[in-house]
Every structure is written in structure tokens, then in C-alpha cells.
Motif scaffolding. Structure first.
Motif, PDB file in Angstrom:
ATOM      1  N   VAL A  26     -47.329 -40.043 -12.657  1.00 56.58           N
ATOM      2  CA  VAL A  26     -45.881 -39.794 -12.658  1.00 56.58           C
ATOM      3  C   VAL A  26     -45.166 -40.932 -13.380  1.00 56.58           C
ATOM      4  CG1 VAL A  26     -43.831 -39.560 -11.199  1.00 56.58           C
ATOM      5  CG2 VAL A  26     -45.951 -38.394 -10.568  1.00 56.58           C
ATOM      6  N   GLU A  27     -45.551 -42.163 -13.059  1.00 55.65           N
ATOM      7  CA  GLU A  27     -44.905 -43.325 -13.687  1.00 55.65           C
ATOM      8  C   GLU A  27     -45.161 -43.343 -15.183  1.00 55.65           C
ATOM      9  OE1 GLU A  27     -45.287 -48.175 -13.681  1.00 55.65           O
ATOM     10  OE2 GLU A  27     -46.010 -47.047 -11.942  1.00 55.65           O
ATOM     11  N   TRP A  28     -46.412 -43.146 -15.593  1.00 59.59           N
ATOM     12  CA  TRP A  28     -46.765 -43.195 -17.006  1.00 59.59           C
ATOM     13  C   TRP A  28     -46.109 -42.079 -17.809  1.00 59.59           C
ATOM     14  CZ3 TRP A  28     -52.727 -44.112 -16.392  1.00 59.59           C
ATOM     15  CH2 TRP A  28     -52.944 -45.390 -15.908  1.00 59.59           C
ATOM     16  N   SER A  29     -45.791 -40.960 -17.152  1.00 55.26           N
ATOM     17  CA  SER A  29     -45.154 -39.858 -17.865  1.00 55.26           C
ATOM     18  C   SER A  29     -43.641 -40.038 -17.948  1.00 55.26           C
ATOM     19  CB  SER A  29     -45.466 -38.525 -17.180  1.00 55.26           C
ATOM     20  OG  SER A  29     -44.734 -38.404 -15.969  1.00 55.26           O
ATOM     21  N   GLY A  30     -43.147 -41.112 -17.351  1.00 55.52           N
ATOM     22  CA  GLY A  30     -41.703 -41.332 -17.355  1.00 55.52           C
ATOM     23  C   GLY A  30     -40.991 -40.343 -16.436  1.00 55.52           C
ATOM     24  N   GLY A  31     -41.703 -39.831 -15.442  1.00 59.79           N
ATOM     25  CA  GLY A  31     -41.119 -38.873 -14.509  1.00 59.79           C
ATOM     26  C   GLY A  31     -41.199 -37.431 -14.959  1.00 59.79           C
ATOM     27  N   LEU A  32     -41.819 -37.182 -16.099  1.00 59.22           N
ATOM     28  CA  LEU A  32     -41.925 -35.813 -16.599  1.00 59.22           C
ATOM     29  C   LEU A  32     -42.940 -34.987 -15.818  1.00 59.22           C
ATOM     30  CD1 LEU A  32     -41.801 -36.425 -20.447  1.00 59.22           C
ATOM     31  CD2 LEU A  32     -39.971 -35.603 -18.957  1.00 59.22           C
ATOM     32  N   TYR A  33     -43.978 -35.651 -15.325  1.00 63.99           N
ATOM     33  CA  TYR A  33     -44.993 -34.932 -14.545  1.00 63.99           C
ATOM     34  C   TYR A  33     -44.523 -34.825 -13.105  1.00 63.99           C
ATOM     35  CZ  TYR A  33     -49.363 -33.742 -12.235  1.00 63.99           C
ATOM     36  OH  TYR A  33     -50.318 -33.121 -11.474  1.00 63.99           O
ATOM     37  N   ASN A  34     -44.458 -33.626 -12.596  1.00 65.64           N
ATOM     38  CA  ASN A  34     -44.042 -33.365 -11.226  1.00 65.64           C
ATOM     39  C   ASN A  34     -45.214 -32.697 -10.503  1.00 65.64           C
ATOM     40  OD1 ASN A  34     -42.551 -33.008  -8.925  1.00 65.64           O
ATOM     41  ND2 ASN A  34     -41.450 -31.231  -9.681  1.00 65.64           N
ATOM     42  N   PRO A  35     -46.032 -33.509  -9.832  1.00 64.69           N
ATOM     43  CA  PRO A  35     -47.250 -32.955  -9.213  1.00 64.69           C
ATOM     44  C   PRO A  35     -46.938 -32.043  -8.037  1.00 64.69           C
ATOM     45  CG  PRO A  35     -46.931 -35.211  -8.528  1.00 64.69           C
ATOM     46  CD  PRO A  35     -45.888 -34.917  -9.556  1.00 64.69           C
ATOM     47  N   PRO A  36     -47.840 -31.123  -7.730  1.00 63.25           N
ATOM     48  CA  PRO A  36     -47.671 -30.277  -6.544  1.00 63.25           C
ATOM     49  C   PRO A  36     -47.582 -31.147  -5.295  1.00 63.25           C
ATOM     50  CG  PRO A  36     -49.491 -29.491  -7.908  1.00 63.25           C
ATOM     51  CD  PRO A  36     -49.057 -30.804  -8.470  1.00 63.25           C
ATOM     52  N   ALA A  37     -46.893 -30.657  -4.289  1.00 67.04           N
ATOM     53  CA  ALA A  37     -46.635 -31.424  -3.050  1.00 67.04           C
ATOM     54  C   ALA A  37     -47.913 -31.946  -2.407  1.00 67.04           C
ATOM     55  CB  ALA A  37     -45.867 -30.561  -2.064  1.00 67.04           C
ATOM     56  N   LYS A  38     -49.013 -31.204  -2.475  1.00 63.21           N
ATOM     57  CA  LYS A  38     -50.243 -31.657  -1.815  1.00 63.21           C
ATOM     58  C   LYS A  38     -50.827 -32.924  -2.448  1.00 63.21           C
ATOM     59  CE  LYS A  38     -53.467 -28.627  -4.265  1.00 63.21           C
ATOM     60  NZ  LYS A  38     -54.461 -27.596  -4.082  1.00 63.21           N
ATOM     61  N   PHE A  39     -50.372 -33.282  -3.646  1.00 58.60           N
ATOM     62  CA  PHE A  39     -50.867 -34.486  -4.317  1.00 58.60           C
ATOM     63  C   PHE A  39     -49.899 -35.654  -4.193  1.00 58.60           C
ATOM     64  CE2 PHE A  39     -52.998 -31.057  -6.740  1.00 58.60           C
ATOM     65  CZ  PHE A  39     -54.294 -31.380  -6.386  1.00 58.60           C
ATOM     66  N   ARG A  40     -48.782 -35.470  -3.549  1.00 59.84           N
ATOM     67  CA  ARG A  40     -47.793 -36.542  -3.387  1.00 59.84           C
ATOM     68  C   ARG A  40     -48.038 -37.256  -2.076  1.00 59.84           C
ATOM     69  NH1 ARG A  40     -42.767 -32.797  -4.603  1.00 59.84           N
ATOM     70  NH2 ARG A  40     -43.513 -32.037  -6.575  1.00 59.84           N
ATOM     71  N   SER A  41     -48.622 -38.422  -2.150  1.00 62.25           N
ATOM     72  CA  SER A  41     -48.907 -39.171  -0.937  1.00 62.25           C
ATOM     73  C   SER A  41     -48.300 -40.571  -0.981  1.00 62.25           C
ATOM     74  CB  SER A  41     -50.418 -39.265  -0.730  1.00 62.25           C
ATOM     75  OG  SER A  41     -51.012 -39.926  -1.818  1.00 62.25           O
TER      76      SER A  41
END
Length: 42
Positions: A26-41
Motif C-alpha cells: 500500500v505504501e509503495w503504491s502511494g495508496g493506489l493499492y486497496n487490498p481486500p479487508a482480509k489482508f488488512r492487519s
């Protein structure tokens, strides 16, 4: 590309280029990548 991350090709290693977490992606994409909720920890 390594240069996109400020890393010279001659210095590029798997250790430098591999994300350690989904938060890294997420950081490296500059916030463009929005992962599915199950991967947000973070």
C-alpha cells in the motif's frame, strides 16, 4: 523496476525488492493499492 523504488539495478536484491507486508504494498503504491479487508492487519 528497482529504479522506481530508488534502488540501483546493480544493488537490487530480492531482500530489497520484496514487500514484507501488505502495508508495504500500500505504501509503495502511494495508496493506489486497496487490498481486500482480509489482508488488512495493520
Amino acid at each position: 523496476m528497482p529504479e522506481d523504488l530508488g534502488i540501483r539495478r546493480t544493488d537490487a536484491t530480492r531482500e530489497l525488492l520484496a514487500a514484507k507486508s501488505v502495508a508495504d504494498l500500500v505504501e509503495w503504491s502511494g495508496g493506489l493499492y486497496n487490498p481486500p479487508a482480509k489482508f488488512r492487519s495493520w
